[in-house]
Design a protein around this motif. Structure first.
Motif, PDB file in Angstrom:
ATOM      1  N   ASN A 332       0.805  -1.229   0.000  1.00  0.00           N
ATOM      2  CA  ASN A 332       0.000   0.000   0.000  1.00  0.00           C
ATOM      3  C   ASN A 332       0.834   1.273   0.000  1.00  0.00           C
ATOM      4  O   ASN A 332       0.445   2.300   0.569  1.00  0.00           O
ATOM      5  N   GLY A 333       2.012   1.200  -0.602  1.00  0.00           N
ATOM      6  CA  GLY A 333       2.848   2.395  -0.701  1.00  0.00           C
ATOM      7  C   GLY A 333       3.522   2.789   0.593  1.00  0.00           C
ATOM      8  O   GLY A 333       3.967   3.936   0.743  1.00  0.00           O
ATOM      9  N   ASP A 334       3.632   1.847   1.554  1.00  0.00           N
ATOM     10  CA  ASP A 334       4.295   2.100   2.845  1.00  0.00           C
ATOM     11  C   ASP A 334       3.444   3.048   3.701  1.00  0.00           C
ATOM     12  O   ASP A 334       2.271   3.281   3.424  1.00  0.00           O
ATOM     13  N   GLY A 335       4.013   3.583   4.762  1.00  0.00           N
ATOM     14  CA  GLY A 335       3.274   4.453   5.664  1.00  0.00           C
ATOM     15  C   GLY A 335       2.429   3.661   6.649  1.00  0.00           C
ATOM     16  O   GLY A 335       2.658   2.471   6.898  1.00  0.00           O
ATOM     17  N   THR A 336       1.426   4.324   7.239  1.00  0.00           N
ATOM     18  CA  THR A 336       0.496   3.700   8.180  1.00  0.00           C
ATOM     19  C   THR A 336      -0.879   3.662   7.533  1.00  0.00           C
ATOM     20  O   THR A 336      -1.455   4.709   7.230  1.00  0.00           O
ATOM     21  N   LYS A 337      -1.407   2.464   7.318  1.00  0.00           N
ATOM     22  CA  LYS A 337      -2.639   2.282   6.542  1.00  0.00           C
ATOM     23  C   LYS A 337      -3.519   1.212   7.200  1.00  0.00           C
ATOM     24  O   LYS A 337      -3.043   0.406   7.997  1.00  0.00           O
ATOM     25  N   VAL A 385      -4.684   4.066  15.765  1.00  0.00           N
ATOM     26  CA  VAL A 385      -5.756   5.065  15.764  1.00  0.00           C
ATOM     27  C   VAL A 385      -6.827   4.699  16.789  1.00  0.00           C
ATOM     28  O   VAL A 385      -7.124   3.519  17.012  1.00  0.00           O
ATOM     29  N   SER A 386      -7.409   5.721  17.409  1.00  0.00           N
ATOM     30  CA  SER A 386      -8.467   5.501  18.398  1.00  0.00           C
ATOM     31  C   SER A 386      -9.774   5.131  17.715  1.00  0.00           C
ATOM     32  O   SER A 386     -10.046   5.542  16.582  1.00  0.00           O
ATOM     33  N   GLY A 387     -10.565   4.356  18.422  1.00  0.00           N
ATOM     34  CA  GLY A 387     -11.883   4.019  17.913  1.00  0.00           C
ATOM     35  C   GLY A 387     -11.908   2.747  17.108  1.00  0.00           C
ATOM     36  O   GLY A 387     -10.949   1.967  17.097  1.00  0.00           O
ATOM     37  N   PRO A 388     -13.005   2.543  16.379  1.00  0.00           N
ATOM     38  CA  PRO A 388     -13.186   1.268  15.665  1.00  0.00           C
ATOM     39  C   PRO A 388     -12.286   1.090  14.448  1.00  0.00           C
ATOM     40  O   PRO A 388     -12.053  -0.046  14.021  1.00  0.00           O
ATOM     41  N   ASP A 389     -11.814   2.177  13.875  1.00  0.00           N
ATOM     42  CA  ASP A 389     -10.926   2.048  12.718  1.00  0.00           C
ATOM     43  C   ASP A 389      -9.573   1.488  13.164  1.00  0.00           C
ATOM     44  O   ASP A 389      -9.158   1.636  14.318  1.00  0.00           O
ATOM     45  N   VAL A 390      -8.882   0.868  12.208  1.00  0.00           N
ATOM     46  CA  VAL A 390      -7.564   0.289  12.471  1.00  0.00           C
ATOM     47  C   VAL A 390      -6.593   0.791  11.414  1.00  0.00           C
ATOM     48  O   VAL A 390      -6.901   0.787  10.219  1.00  0.00           O
ATOM     49  N   MET A 394       2.984  -0.218   7.747  1.00  0.00           N
ATOM     50  CA  MET A 394       3.244  -1.154   6.668  1.00  0.00           C
ATOM     51  C   MET A 394       4.659  -1.737   6.742  1.00  0.00           C
ATOM     52  O   MET A 394       4.945  -2.769   6.131  1.00  0.00           O
ATOM     53  N   ASP A 395       5.555  -1.083   7.496  1.00  0.00           N
ATOM     54  CA  ASP A 395       6.956  -1.490   7.529  1.00  0.00           C
ATOM     55  C   ASP A 395       7.236  -2.538   8.596  1.00  0.00           C
ATOM     56  O   ASP A 395       8.290  -3.161   8.594  1.00  0.00           O
ATOM     57  N   THR A 396       6.312  -2.747   9.548  1.00  0.00           N
ATOM     58  CA  THR A 396       6.500  -3.757  10.589  1.00  0.00           C
ATOM     59  C   THR A 396       5.846  -5.069  10.162  1.00  0.00           C
ATOM     60  O   THR A 396       5.335  -5.198   9.045  1.00  0.00           O
ATOM     61  N   TRP A 397       5.805  -6.047  11.061  1.00  0.00           N
ATOM     62  CA  TRP A 397       5.156  -7.323  10.743  1.00  0.00           C
ATOM     63  C   TRP A 397       3.674  -7.141  10.464  1.00  0.00           C
ATOM     64  O   TRP A 397       3.043  -8.014   9.855  1.00  0.00           O
ATOM     65  N   ASP A 398       3.069  -6.006  10.879  1.00  0.00           N
ATOM     66  CA  ASP A 398       1.674  -5.736  10.533  1.00  0.00           C
ATOM     67  C   ASP A 398       1.473  -5.679   9.031  1.00  0.00           C
ATOM     68  O   ASP A 398       0.390  -6.014   8.531  1.00  0.00           O
ATOM     69  N   GLY A 399       2.462  -5.219   8.310  1.00  0.00           N
ATOM     70  CA  GLY A 399       2.366  -5.156   6.854  1.00  0.00           C
ATOM     71  C   GLY A 399       2.574  -6.496   6.183  1.00  0.00           C
ATOM     72  O   GLY A 399       2.468  -6.600   4.952  1.00  0.00           O
TER      73      GLY A 399
END
Length: 532
Positions: A332-337, A385-390, A394-399
């Motif tokens: 997804n182009g890196d960053g936080t997504k 992020v706070s709330g229901p959204d996540v 992208m650069d950690t194991w989350d990606g």
């Protein structure tokens, strides 16, 4: 007894098919050691006196075995000058290993040749030492004697030692702070230190808190081999970093900034692959030259085998991982997504599939009480992020959540016990439980993770910033967070793991203080973080 400074001829002659295909003549230069702007070394070996103390960058040891350790130094009488102020001849360096700090009982000694083409660096692979013993070492060259370093061998293969003292650290942007944490680390004389990446930062700086930060050599980006060599010299001139190296053997891996920000395999932003591979070869070469690594880690052009396993008898086995060199490009182009099909794609990997297999097979075969993963960035879910959204990095194991699922699922399926992940990269302290399903609070916990903050990167910080509060609120598996600078000091026994989070009150001044922010523990057989 083995004394080896430069890599064996077979490694120098090695050719990587993909590298040559992509980069042509530039690759051949990188593989030969004759990169552009680097003159060929004379075949002569000099034993004459040097004009000034050549041991300005200190000494180091690394990758301990039951019978040996690597000893490192570099001859650099004028370390920030081209070639460190050395001529283009090879030089002889004497080395000694003793059982006592005053060198009354010398147990090994020898002479090695430091070669101009490798920045006059020594990588002496000393063997014939006794297991689980403290030793002291030093070098002599050109009429000068180096500082004395302390090192320690690993236990024998079947030995169950009662205690292992281990520190881990990462991310030491030199212009953002003083190395107060290294001073504290050195004073505690650990058995071993893991450094988990971002030893240097490649980009040029336009601000800083140290008097030399405005030097033109520090304000330009590192691209060439000479650039990277100079950057390592600038960092290694720091006396607190030198003391930390001299206090204990280090086991090292790189992250991104030893090359360029957020690189992944062949990808580095908009740079063409052929240009990036030459730059990567430059960066890997300088990294090997300046770290206490053995010849098998010597890079073949833009390839460098850094994932490896070191055993501390039946108490602990350390698997050092490489999450940069074999990963797919960030989704997804890196960053936080938000996580999506791309981040969960089972065809993508942060380790590469061969390293994934190597890791799980090694963990399965381990006969040690604690199974340690030393690597670059967090395995745990990081909802930012706070709330229901996540939204996750992208650069950690989350990606690369499929990689995470394969690792944690494999640990569960194979019944692997006492897996502890040690990581850095985030510039914050985090501790938590690694569960099979982070979305399910009742999901089985199979491993533990301690993420250490930065030595200096991100300036002073604070106890808990707004981002840290969100992480704790949104990620119930996370048990602790902190946004100060420092490192983690661990005490490991057969029954208990204790992690002492050492934090600095300030790093933007040279006289900061270090204290224990908290001590967290994990019991043998119970993969859950608790207050010690």
């Amino acid at each position: 007894m083995i004394s080896r400074t430069s890599p064996p001829p077979a490694l120098l002659a090695a050719t990587r098919r993909r590298f040559l295909t992509v980069t042509g003549a530039a690759a051949a230069l990188a593989l030969s050691g004759a990169l552009p702007g680097i003159a060929s070394a004379s075949a002569a070996t000099a034993a004459s006196r040097l004009p000034a103390d050549p041991f300005t960058l200190g000494v180091a040891s690394g990758d301990p075995l039951p019978d040996g350790v690597v000893l490192w130094t570099r001859l650099a009488p004028d370390p920030l000058a081209p070639f460190g102020g050395m001529d283009q001849r090879d030089h002889r360096v004497d080395w000694e290993v003793a059982a006592d700090e005053r060198f009354r009982h010398i147990v090994r000694r020898g002479t090695t040749t430091v070669r101009a083409q490798f920045s006059h660096t020594a990588h002496v692979d000393v063997r014939g030492l006794r297991p689980w013993r403290e030793y002291f070492y030093r070098f002599r060259a050109g009429g000068f004697i180096s500082p004395v370093g302390r090192t320690k061998t690993a236990p024998s293969r079947d030995q169950l030692v009662p205690r292992l003292s281990l520190a881990f650290a990462s991310c030491q942007a030199i212009w953002e702070g003083w190395y107060t944490a290294h001073r504290d680390l050195a004073a505690r004389a650990h058995d071993v230190v893991l450094f988990l990446g971002d030893y240097i930062y490649e980009f040029g700086i336009d601000r800083g808190i140290r008097p030399t930060d405005g030097d033109e050599r520090n304000t330009r980006e590192s691209v060439t081999l000479d650039d990277y060599r100079q950057r390592y010299a600038a960092y290694k001139l720091d006396t607190d970093l030198q003391a930390a190296h001299a206090s204990a053997p280090w086991i090292v891996v790189f992250d991104d900034h030893e090359v360029v920000d957020n690189w992944a395999d062949l990808s580095a932003g908009s740079a063409p692959a052929d240009e990036f591979l030459v730059r990567r070869a430059n960066a890997f070469r300088a990294y090997w030259e300046h770290m206490p690594l053995r010849a098998p880690q010597f890079p073949e052009g833009p390839d460098m085998r850094l994932h490896r396993r070191l055993r501390y008898g039946r108490l602990a086995e350390i698997s050092m991982l490489d999450t940069r060199q074999y990963r797919d490009d960030q989704a997804n182009g890196d960053g936080t997504k938000p996580p999506n099909d791309a981040t969960a794609d089972p065809a993508r990997s942060i380790l590469g599939f061969p390293q994934e297999r190597w890791l799980l097979d090694g963990l399965t075969a381990s006969r040690s009480r604690w199974n340690i993963l030393g690597h670059q960035t967090a395995i745990t879910l990081l909802d930012t992020v706070s709330g229901p959204d996540v939204a996750v990095p992208m650069d950690t194991w989350d990606g690369y959540s499929a990689s995470r699922d394969r690792l944690l699922g494999g640990i569960a399926e194979r019944g692997i016990q006492n897996v502890v992940s040690l990581a850095g990269d985030l510039h914050r302290n985090i501790a938590g439980d690694l569960a099979l399903d982070f979305a399910d609070p009742a999901s089985r916990v199979v491993a533990t993770e301690f993420v250490g903050t930065s030595i200096t990167s991100a300036l002073d910080g604070e106890d808990l910033d707004a981002g840290g509060r969100v992480l704790l609120d949104e990620n119930p598996h996370m048990r602790f967070g902190n946004f100060q600078r420092g490192y983690v000091s661990c005490e490991i026994t057969p029954d208990l793991w204790r992690s002492d989070f050492r934090v600095c009150d300030r790093v933007t001044v040279p006289n900061g203080t270090v204290s224990s922010r908290t001590v967290l523990a994990v019991e043998n057989g119970v993969p859950a973080v608790q207050q010690a």
